[in-house]
Each structure stands twice: as C-alpha cells, then as structure tokens.
Design an enzyme around this catalytic site. Structure first.
Site, mmCIF file in Angstrom:
data_model
loop_
_atom_site.group_PDB
_atom_site.id
_atom_site.type_symbol
_atom_site.label_atom_id
_atom_site.label_comp_id
_atom_site.label_asym_id
_atom_site.label_seq_id
_atom_site.Cartn_x
_atom_site.Cartn_y
_atom_site.Cartn_z
ATOM 1 N N LEU A 24 -59.948 -23.486 -80.365
ATOM 2 C CA LEU A 24 -60.298 -23.864 -78.998
ATOM 3 C C LEU A 24 -59.040 -24.225 -78.209
ATOM 4 C CD1 LEU A 24 -63.428 -26.058 -79.790
ATOM 5 C CD2 LEU A 24 -63.379 -23.687 -79.016
ATOM 6 N N HIS A 25 -58.127 -23.275 -78.084
ATOM 7 C CA HIS A 25 -56.846 -23.538 -77.427
ATOM 8 C C HIS A 25 -57.018 -24.016 -75.985
ATOM 9 C CE1 HIS A 25 -54.882 -21.804 -80.877
ATOM 10 N NE2 HIS A 25 -55.552 -20.684 -80.712
ATOM 11 N N ASP A 26 -57.701 -23.248 -75.174
ATOM 12 C CA ASP A 26 -57.849 -23.610 -73.760
ATOM 13 C C ASP A 26 -58.644 -24.900 -73.576
ATOM 14 O OD1 ASP A 26 -56.327 -21.391 -73.144
ATOM 15 O OD2 ASP A 26 -58.053 -20.143 -72.649
#
Length: 94
Positions: A24-26
């Site tokens: 879940l980078h963003d």
C-alpha cells in the site's frame, strides 16, 4: 468502490507474487501525512535518476548523508494495525 479496487490489486499481487495482500505505497504516504507518529523514519538524501538509460527512474536513498544534505524522511517501519485502521476509518468517511 475502494473495497473493489483493493480486492482487485490484492488478487493481482496473489497471482504475480504469491502474496496474501498488496503493498500500500500510496495509501502509506497519505497515512504518514495524517499521522507521522505511526511511522519510524530516518533522515536521508533521496534522489531519482531522470536521465535516459539503464537506471532511469532509479531511486537512490542515502541514510548516511550529513544532516545538512538530507532532503527527506525514509520510512523504515510502521505500526501496521494502526495505519490500516486509520486508512479504513478515512475510507469509511467517503
């Protein structure tokens, strides 16, 4: 809609990487902006290679840079349950 998007990405990660969930980078960037105390960070100098070639787009992270040369906070850890709950709470407000 958000649940459908997350479900779709999770399925792709499962097919490609054999993982049970997607990175879940963003959303982590948003979570950091909302609650930076949930993250462990180090001061760092971060730069992105923008010239054409083999390393175009490469992100270089120097955690040993002198303090005056740092330009970012490099996340090295997070309180996963708390970050996930924060994101769920914010999505529920939509």
């Amino acid at each position: 809609v958000a649940a459908q998007m997350i479900g779709h990405v999770n399925a792709i990660y499962g097919e490609i990487y054999g993982a049970e969930g997607a990175a879940l980078h963003d959303p982590c960037v948003v979570a950091y902006l909302l609650a930076p105390e949930l993250f462990t960070t180090l001061p760092a100098f971060i730069d992105v290679e923008t010239r054409a070639g083999l390393t175009r787009g490469h992100t270089s992270v120097d955690i040993y840079a002198k303090p005056k040369a740092t330009n970012a906070h490099w996340a090295t850890g997070l309180q996963a349950d708390a970050v996930f709950q924060l994101l769920l709470d914010r999505i529920a407000r939509l």
